[in-house]
Design a protein around this motif. Structure first.
Motif, PDB file in Angstrom:
ATOM      1  N   GLN A 197     -80.665 -92.731 -11.210  1.00 61.39           N
ATOM      2  CA  GLN A 197     -79.863 -92.315 -12.354  1.00 61.39           C
ATOM      3  C   GLN A 197     -79.637 -93.498 -13.294  1.00 61.39           C
ATOM      4  OE1 GLN A 197     -75.629 -91.594 -11.848  1.00 61.39           O
ATOM      5  NE2 GLN A 197     -75.781 -89.715 -13.072  1.00 61.39           N
ATOM      6  N   ALA A 198     -79.300 -94.648 -12.737  1.00 59.35           N
ATOM      7  CA  ALA A 198     -79.028 -95.835 -13.550  1.00 59.35           C
ATOM      8  C   ALA A 198     -80.267 -96.297 -14.316  1.00 59.35           C
ATOM      9  CB  ALA A 198     -78.494 -96.962 -12.674  1.00 59.35           C
ATOM     10  N   SER A 199     -81.442 -96.150 -13.712  1.00 59.71           N
ATOM     11  CA  SER A 199     -82.680 -96.580 -14.368  1.00 59.71           C
ATOM     12  C   SER A 199     -83.166 -95.584 -15.415  1.00 59.71           C
ATOM     13  CB  SER A 199     -83.784 -96.795 -13.327  1.00 59.71           C
ATOM     14  OG  SER A 199     -84.283 -95.546 -12.864  1.00 59.71           O
ATOM     15  N   GLY A 200     -82.593 -94.374 -15.383  1.00 58.67           N
ATOM     16  CA  GLY A 200     -83.013 -93.333 -16.320  1.00 58.67           C
ATOM     17  C   GLY A 200     -84.215 -92.541 -15.851  1.00 58.67           C
ATOM     18  N   SER A 201     -84.673 -92.794 -14.630  1.00 53.11           N
ATOM     19  CA  SER A 201     -85.840 -92.076 -14.124  1.00 53.11           C
ATOM     20  C   SER A 201     -85.487 -90.711 -13.538  1.00 53.11           C
ATOM     21  CB  SER A 201     -86.580 -92.909 -13.077  1.00 53.11           C
ATOM     22  OG  SER A 201     -85.763 -93.122 -11.936  1.00 53.11           O
ATOM     23  N   ALA A 202     -84.192 -90.436 -13.397  1.00 51.87           N
ATOM     24  CA  ALA A 202     -83.761 -89.168 -12.815  1.00 51.87           C
ATOM     25  C   ALA A 202     -82.514 -88.645 -13.510  1.00 51.87           C
ATOM     26  CB  ALA A 202     -83.483 -89.329 -11.321  1.00 51.87           C
ATOM     27  N   VAL A 203     -82.375 -87.323 -13.444  1.00 52.61           N
ATOM     28  CA  VAL A 203     -81.181 -86.634 -13.920  1.00 52.61           C
ATOM     29  C   VAL A 203     -80.563 -85.942 -12.713  1.00 52.61           C
ATOM     30  CG1 VAL A 203     -80.314 -84.775 -15.390  1.00 52.61           C
ATOM     31  CG2 VAL A 203     -82.133 -86.273 -16.223  1.00 52.61           C
ATOM     32  N   ILE A 204     -79.271 -86.087 -12.543  1.00 49.77           N
ATOM     33  CA  ILE A 204     -78.596 -85.469 -11.402  1.00 49.77           C
ATOM     34  C   ILE A 204     -78.030 -84.125 -11.836  1.00 49.77           C
ATOM     35  CG2 ILE A 204     -76.728 -85.729  -9.738  1.00 49.77           C
ATOM     36  CD1 ILE A 204     -77.264 -88.714  -9.717  1.00 49.77           C
ATOM     37  N   ILE A 205     -78.256 -83.113 -10.990  1.00 54.02           N
ATOM     38  CA  ILE A 205     -77.848 -81.738 -11.259  1.00 54.02           C
ATOM     39  C   ILE A 205     -76.866 -81.282 -10.188  1.00 54.02           C
ATOM     40  CG2 ILE A 205     -78.623 -79.336 -11.512  1.00 54.02           C
ATOM     41  CD1 ILE A 205     -79.959 -81.029 -13.599  1.00 54.02           C
ATOM     42  N   ASP A 206     -75.703 -80.786 -10.621  1.00 49.32           N
ATOM     43  CA  ASP A 206     -74.682 -80.248  -9.726  1.00 49.32           C
ATOM     44  C   ASP A 206     -74.893 -78.738  -9.614  1.00 49.32           C
ATOM     45  OD1 ASP A 206     -72.188 -79.079  -8.795  1.00 49.32           O
ATOM     46  OD2 ASP A 206     -71.192 -80.959  -9.324  1.00 49.32           O
ATOM     47  N   SER A 207     -75.103 -78.252  -8.406  1.00 53.67           N
ATOM     48  CA  SER A 207     -75.382 -76.825  -8.185  1.00 53.67           C
ATOM     49  C   SER A 207     -74.140 -76.029  -7.762  1.00 53.67           C
ATOM     50  CB  SER A 207     -76.460 -76.675  -7.106  1.00 53.67           C
ATOM     51  OG  SER A 207     -75.968 -77.100  -5.849  1.00 53.67           O
ATOM     52  N   ARG A 208     -72.973 -76.673  -7.764  1.00 53.24           N
ATOM     53  CA  ARG A 208     -71.762 -76.013  -7.259  1.00 53.24           C
ATOM     54  C   ARG A 208     -71.125 -75.114  -8.309  1.00 53.24           C
ATOM     55  NH1 ARG A 208     -68.039 -80.533  -5.964  1.00 53.24           N
ATOM     56  NH2 ARG A 208     -68.872 -81.217  -7.955  1.00 53.24           N
ATOM     57  N   LYS A 209     -70.229 -74.273  -7.843  1.00 56.15           N
ATOM     58  CA  LYS A 209     -69.504 -73.357  -8.736  1.00 56.15           C
ATOM     59  C   LYS A 209     -68.586 -74.127  -9.680  1.00 56.15           C
ATOM     60  CE  LYS A 209     -69.633 -69.635  -5.433  1.00 56.15           C
ATOM     61  NZ  LYS A 209     -68.937 -68.710  -4.582  1.00 56.15           N
ATOM     62  N   GLN A 210     -68.149 -73.462 -10.737  1.00 52.81           N
ATOM     63  CA  GLN A 210     -67.316 -74.089 -11.768  1.00 52.81           C
ATOM     64  C   GLN A 210     -66.069 -74.737 -11.180  1.00 52.81           C
ATOM     65  OE1 GLN A 210     -68.159 -74.223 -15.184  1.00 52.81           O
ATOM     66  NE2 GLN A 210     -66.535 -75.757 -15.175  1.00 52.81           N
ATOM     67  N   GLN A 211     -65.391 -74.068 -10.276  1.00 53.89           N
ATOM     68  CA  GLN A 211     -64.162 -74.607  -9.689  1.00 53.89           C
ATOM     69  C   GLN A 211     -64.435 -75.930  -8.967  1.00 53.89           C
ATOM     70  OE1 GLN A 211     -62.149 -71.938  -7.021  1.00 53.89           O
ATOM     71  NE2 GLN A 211     -60.336 -73.216  -6.894  1.00 53.89           N
ATOM     72  N   LEU A 266     -75.479 -82.994 -14.755  1.00 56.14           N
ATOM     73  CA  LEU A 266     -75.503 -81.731 -15.486  1.00 56.14           C
ATOM     74  C   LEU A 266     -75.043 -80.638 -14.548  1.00 56.14           C
ATOM     75  CD1 LEU A 266     -78.987 -82.009 -17.236  1.00 56.14           C
ATOM     76  CD2 LEU A 266     -76.748 -82.594 -18.176  1.00 56.14           C
ATOM     77  N   HIS A 267     -74.359 -79.637 -15.073  1.00 52.41           N
ATOM     78  CA  HIS A 267     -73.875 -78.543 -14.240  1.00 52.41           C
ATOM     79  C   HIS A 267     -74.817 -77.349 -14.351  1.00 52.41           C
ATOM     80  CE1 HIS A 267     -70.466 -75.615 -13.046  1.00 52.41           C
ATOM     81  NE2 HIS A 267     -71.032 -76.129 -11.981  1.00 52.41           N
ATOM     82  N   LEU A 268     -75.415 -76.968 -13.225  1.00 52.99           N
ATOM     83  CA  LEU A 268     -76.309 -75.818 -13.153  1.00 52.99           C
ATOM     84  C   LEU A 268     -75.991 -75.083 -11.852  1.00 52.99           C
ATOM     85  CD1 LEU A 268     -78.699 -74.292 -14.430  1.00 52.99           C
ATOM     86  CD2 LEU A 268     -80.217 -75.831 -13.174  1.00 52.99           C
ATOM     87  N   PRO A 269     -74.950 -74.245 -11.861  1.00 56.70           N
ATOM     88  CA  PRO A 269     -74.528 -73.574 -10.624  1.00 56.70           C
ATOM     89  C   PRO A 269     -75.628 -72.701 -10.021  1.00 56.70           C
ATOM     90  CG  PRO A 269     -72.962 -73.187 -12.417  1.00 56.70           C
ATOM     91  CD  PRO A 269     -74.149 -73.867 -13.004  1.00 56.70           C
ATOM     92  N   ALA A 270     -75.757 -72.767  -8.718  1.00 53.32           N
ATOM     93  CA  ALA A 270     -76.780 -71.982  -8.015  1.00 53.32           C
ATOM     94  C   ALA A 270     -76.587 -70.489  -8.251  1.00 53.32           C
ATOM     95  CB  ALA A 270     -76.741 -72.291  -6.519  1.00 53.32           C
ATOM     96  N   ASP A 271     -75.346 -70.055  -8.459  1.00 53.44           N
ATOM     97  CA  ASP A 271     -75.096 -68.628  -8.650  1.00 53.44           C
ATOM     98  C   ASP A 271     -75.310 -68.177 -10.101  1.00 53.44           C
ATOM     99  OD1 ASP A 271     -72.856 -69.785  -9.813  1.00 53.44           O
ATOM    100  OD2 ASP A 271     -71.406 -68.697  -8.588  1.00 53.44           O
ATOM    101  N   ALA A 272     -75.807 -69.076 -10.957  1.00 49.18           N
ATOM    102  CA  ALA A 272     -76.047 -68.734 -12.365  1.00 49.18           C
ATOM    103  C   ALA A 272     -77.475 -69.093 -12.782  1.00 49.18           C
ATOM    104  CB  ALA A 272     -75.039 -69.456 -13.242  1.00 49.18           C
ATOM    105  N   LEU A 273     -78.414 -68.867 -11.894  1.00 48.94           N
ATOM    106  CA  LEU A 273     -79.794 -69.292 -12.145  1.00 48.94           C
ATOM    107  C   LEU A 273     -80.693 -68.194 -12.698  1.00 48.94           C
ATOM    108  CD1 LEU A 273     -80.613 -71.633  -9.140  1.00 48.94           C
ATOM    109  CD2 LEU A 273     -80.336 -72.253 -11.525  1.00 48.94           C
ATOM    110  N   ASP A 274     -80.125 -67.196 -13.326  1.00 47.47           N
ATOM    111  CA  ASP A 274     -80.969 -66.138 -13.906  1.00 47.47           C
ATOM    112  C   ASP A 274     -81.915 -66.707 -14.951  1.00 47.47           C
ATOM    113  OD1 ASP A 274     -79.718 -64.285 -12.292  1.00 47.47           O
ATOM    114  OD2 ASP A 274     -78.227 -63.781 -13.813  1.00 47.47           O
ATOM    115  N   THR A 275     -81.429 -67.661 -15.738  1.00 48.28           N
ATOM    116  CA  THR A 275     -82.263 -68.351 -16.716  1.00 48.28           C
ATOM    117  C   THR A 275     -82.006 -69.849 -16.599  1.00 48.28           C
ATOM    118  OG1 THR A 275     -80.595 -68.197 -18.441  1.00 48.28           O
ATOM    119  CG2 THR A 275     -82.227 -66.434 -18.361  1.00 48.28           C
ATOM    120  N   LEU A 276     -83.027 -70.630 -16.880  1.00 51.40           N
ATOM    121  CA  LEU A 276     -82.886 -72.080 -16.841  1.00 51.40           C
ATOM    122  C   LEU A 276     -82.670 -72.607 -18.253  1.00 51.40           C
ATOM    123  CD1 LEU A 276     -85.735 -73.012 -14.355  1.00 51.40           C
ATOM    124  CD2 LEU A 276     -83.290 -72.952 -13.902  1.00 51.40           C
ATOM    125  N   PRO A 277     -81.798 -73.600 -18.405  1.00 51.40           N
ATOM    126  CA  PRO A 277     -81.587 -74.176 -19.735  1.00 51.40           C
ATOM    127  C   PRO A 277     -82.872 -74.820 -20.268  1.00 51.40           C
ATOM    128  CG  PRO A 277     -79.936 -74.961 -18.161  1.00 51.40           C
ATOM    129  CD  PRO A 277     -80.953 -74.197 -17.381  1.00 51.40           C
TER     130      PRO A 277
END
Length: 136
Positions: A28-42, A53-64
């Motif tokens: 993440q620090a080098s910029g070679s990766a982006v970290i994605i959080d798959s948890r619910k909003q709460q 970035l927030h991408l909840p597993a229960d909201a994967l109908d479409t990808l940003p």
């Protein structure tokens, strides 16, 4: 019983796919990766990895459309007992993204003392000496 060759292949695949918190923080620090959080909003609101970035597993109908194809996506959930990250990783791998799964999830990121964010405030938890002897 699997053969030694089969077990070695499994371990090699696991090492190629999973990433630990120290390596993820470096990527993440080098910029070679982006970290994605798959948890619910709460859970996200309760605290998340700084810069994730927030991408909840229960909201994967479409990808940003904003997910980068030129960097590795490191996916995490709560911890070892959560498979939300695995579900999100599966969806992203099927969509042709470069994906790794964070071993230990948010729990081990926090236990390592790396930056977390809650309500716009960044903090560094005290590292757990059972996890790391390093200080951050």
């Amino acid at each position: 019983m699997p053969t030694r060759t089969e077990m070695l292949a499994f371990i090699e695949a696991k090492l190629a796919y999973e990433i630990d918190a120290v390596a993820a923080a470096g990527a993440q620090a080098s910029g070679s990766a982006v970290i994605i959080d798959s948890r619910k909003q709460q859970s996200w609101d309760h605290g998340h990895i700084t810069g994730a970035l927030h991408l909840p597993a229960d909201a994967l109908d479409t990808l940003p459309d904003t997910l980068p194809h030129d960097r590795c996506l490191i996916i995490y959930g709560w911890g070892p007992g959560c498979n939300g990250a695995t579900n999100t990783a599966h969806r992203l791998l099927a969509a042709d993204f470069d994906v790794r799964e964070l071993i230990g999830g948010y729990e081990y990121w926090v236990r390592n003392g790396f930056a977390i964010e809650m309500a716009g405030t960044i903090s560094y938890p005290e590292p757990d000496p059972l996890v790391t002897a390093e200080t951050h």
